[in-house]
Design a protein around this motif. Structure first.
Motif, PDB file in Angstrom:
ATOM      1  N   HIS A  40      21.043  43.258 -53.476  1.00 49.16           N
ATOM      2  CA  HIS A  40      21.541  42.305 -52.484  1.00 49.16           C
ATOM      3  C   HIS A  40      21.599  42.926 -51.096  1.00 49.16           C
ATOM      4  CE1 HIS A  40      24.123  39.395 -50.453  1.00 49.16           C
ATOM      5  NE2 HIS A  40      24.906  40.389 -50.132  1.00 49.16           N
ATOM      6  N   ARG A  80      16.371  40.302 -44.541  1.00 49.44           N
ATOM      7  CA  ARG A  80      16.239  38.855 -44.366  1.00 49.44           C
ATOM      8  C   ARG A  80      16.348  38.420 -42.899  1.00 49.44           C
ATOM      9  NH1 ARG A  80      15.983  34.348 -43.278  1.00 49.44           N
ATOM     10  NH2 ARG A  80      16.357  32.443 -44.497  1.00 49.44           N
ATOM     11  N   ARG A 106      11.799  30.516 -44.624  1.00 46.73           N
ATOM     12  CA  ARG A 106      12.245  29.437 -45.511  1.00 46.73           C
ATOM     13  C   ARG A 106      12.433  30.049 -46.890  1.00 46.73           C
ATOM     14  NH1 ARG A 106       7.787  27.486 -48.518  1.00 46.73           N
ATOM     15  NH2 ARG A 106       5.776  28.319 -47.768  1.00 46.73           N
ATOM     16  N   THR A 107      13.132  29.347 -47.743  1.00 42.51           N
ATOM     17  CA  THR A 107      13.462  29.890 -49.062  1.00 42.51           C
ATOM     18  C   THR A 107      13.034  28.925 -50.151  1.00 42.51           C
ATOM     19  OG1 THR A 107      15.345  31.124 -48.172  1.00 42.51           O
ATOM     20  CG2 THR A 107      15.332  30.719 -50.540  1.00 42.51           C
ATOM     21  N   GLU A 108      12.399  29.453 -51.184  1.00 41.22           N
ATOM     22  CA  GLU A 108      12.069  28.703 -52.393  1.00 41.22           C
ATOM     23  C   GLU A 108      12.760  29.369 -53.575  1.00 41.22           C
ATOM     24  OE1 GLU A 108       7.978  28.045 -53.243  1.00 41.22           O
ATOM     25  OE2 GLU A 108       7.486  27.403 -51.185  1.00 41.22           O
ATOM     26  N   ARG A 109      13.233  28.559 -54.493  1.00 40.40           N
ATOM     27  CA  ARG A 109      13.897  29.104 -55.680  1.00 40.40           C
ATOM     28  C   ARG A 109      13.000  28.918 -56.892  1.00 40.40           C
ATOM     29  NH1 ARG A 109      18.532  31.464 -56.754  1.00 40.40           N
ATOM     30  NH2 ARG A 109      19.476  31.274 -58.819  1.00 40.40           N
ATOM     31  N   ARG A 110      12.685  30.002 -57.538  1.00 41.03           N
ATOM     32  CA  ARG A 110      11.851  30.002 -58.743  1.00 41.03           C
ATOM     33  C   ARG A 110      12.410  31.028 -59.712  1.00 41.03           C
ATOM     34  NH1 ARG A 110       6.232  28.111 -57.887  1.00 41.03           N
ATOM     35  NH2 ARG A 110       5.987  27.450 -55.708  1.00 41.03           N
ATOM     36  N   ARG A 125      15.488  32.934 -58.925  1.00 44.78           N
ATOM     37  CA  ARG A 125      15.490  33.881 -57.812  1.00 44.78           C
ATOM     38  C   ARG A 125      15.197  33.144 -56.506  1.00 44.78           C
ATOM     39  NH1 ARG A 125      14.075  35.990 -62.425  1.00 44.78           N
ATOM     40  NH2 ARG A 125      13.996  38.241 -62.837  1.00 44.78           N
ATOM     41  N   ASP A 126      15.752  33.635 -55.415  1.00 47.88           N
ATOM     42  CA  ASP A 126      15.469  33.099 -54.091  1.00 47.88           C
ATOM     43  C   ASP A 126      14.340  33.914 -53.464  1.00 47.88           C
ATOM     44  OD1 ASP A 126      17.404  31.073 -54.116  1.00 47.88           O
ATOM     45  OD2 ASP A 126      18.967  32.458 -53.449  1.00 47.88           O
ATOM     46  N   HIS A 183      12.258  34.463 -50.207  1.00 51.07           N
ATOM     47  CA  HIS A 183      12.343  34.218 -48.773  1.00 51.07           C
ATOM     48  C   HIS A 183      10.956  34.439 -48.162  1.00 51.07           C
ATOM     49  CE1 HIS A 183      16.668  34.252 -49.358  1.00 51.07           C
ATOM     50  NE2 HIS A 183      16.539  35.429 -49.965  1.00 51.07           N
ATOM     51  N   VAL A 207      12.163  39.196 -51.940  1.00 52.06           N
ATOM     52  CA  VAL A 207      12.939  38.737 -53.090  1.00 52.06           C
ATOM     53  C   VAL A 207      13.663  39.909 -53.726  1.00 52.06           C
ATOM     54  CG1 VAL A 207      10.944  38.979 -54.652  1.00 52.06           C
ATOM     55  CG2 VAL A 207      12.835  37.459 -55.285  1.00 52.06           C
TER      56      VAL A 207
END
Length: 230
Positions: A2, A9, A16-20, A23-24, A26, A38
């Motif tokens: 983290h 970050r 922008r952020t995608e969650r898959r 996990r986030d 970036h 990530v």
């Protein structure tokens, strides 16, 4: 970890952020490159899942893996930086079907990092050591890093690893899994680790503070400098 995400970050442009896969990811621009940032999580399975998503869903052309490790090699001290040139899973053992440490179906135990990215990470680490007062005492090491699904935190364990793999510089919990996935996808990768402990009975020290105050800023600056060299 983290703390590494928190350090890098804010440097992303157009983020922008995608969650898959829980996990986030970036997505943005960093020092002239399109990047995906990530946190992979701890352990080989978590690292392998993250690497596979990056290489498949995001079509990443190369992976750079940062973090901390326990020092094993002579002269590898807390605060030093290790750039992996090759990686091995020290807890892989399918004997007698396969030789010790060999990963079935690959025909190998050791996975080589990409020479070009390793050279950039090493140069970036030297730049950090030369320009950062907190890092000026750091020695930059290049060589074997070993990975396994346990936190090595006793002298007995680290002594055993040194006896089995005397050329190992550092031990951690993810790098060799990332290396195996990149081998399967035929994509280049680089691994750099800041030494947080000596993988002995004192390894439980103030780990989180070290990551926040030392390792995360090191990772940020090394990644950015390596990207500028690409």
């Amino acid at each position: 970890m983290h703390e590494e995400i928190a350090a890098l970050r804010p440097c992303l442009e157009h983020a922008r952020t995608e969650r898959r896969a829980g996990r986030d990811f970036h997505i943005g621009r960093l020092d002239g490159h399109d990047v995906v940032l990530v946190r992979c999580g701890i352990g080989k399975v978590a690292a392998a899942t993250t690497a596979a998503v990056l290489l498949d869903a995001f079509d990443a052309r190369a992976l750079l893996f940062t973090g901390v490790a326990g020092g094993l090699g002579d002269g590898v001290r807390v605060g030093d930086i290790v750039v992996a040139t090759t990686l091995l899973q020290h807890d892989m053992n399918a004997e007698p079907l396969f030789p010790r440490w060999e990963v079935p179906l690959t025909g190998r135990a050791r996975f080589d990092a990409d020479p070009a990215w390793s050279a950039r990470l090493a140069q970036a680490s030297r730049t950090l050591a030369a320009s950062n007062a907190h890092a000026e005492a750091a020695t930059i090491h290049e060589g074997l890093v070993v990975s396994g699904d346990r936190f090595v935190a006793t002298r007995a364990e680290s002594d055993q690893l040194r006896a089995l793999l005397p050329e190992a510089l550092a031990v951690e919990m993810e790098g060799a899994a990332v290396a195996q996935v990149c081998h399967d996808f035929a994509r280049p990768f680089g691994v750099v680790r800041t030494i947080s402990d000596r993988a002995d009975d004192a390894a439980h020290g103030d780990f989180q503070r070290f990551v926040r105050d030392v390792a995360a800023p090191y990772s940020r600056d090394i990644v950015r400098a390596a990207l500028r060299l690409a």
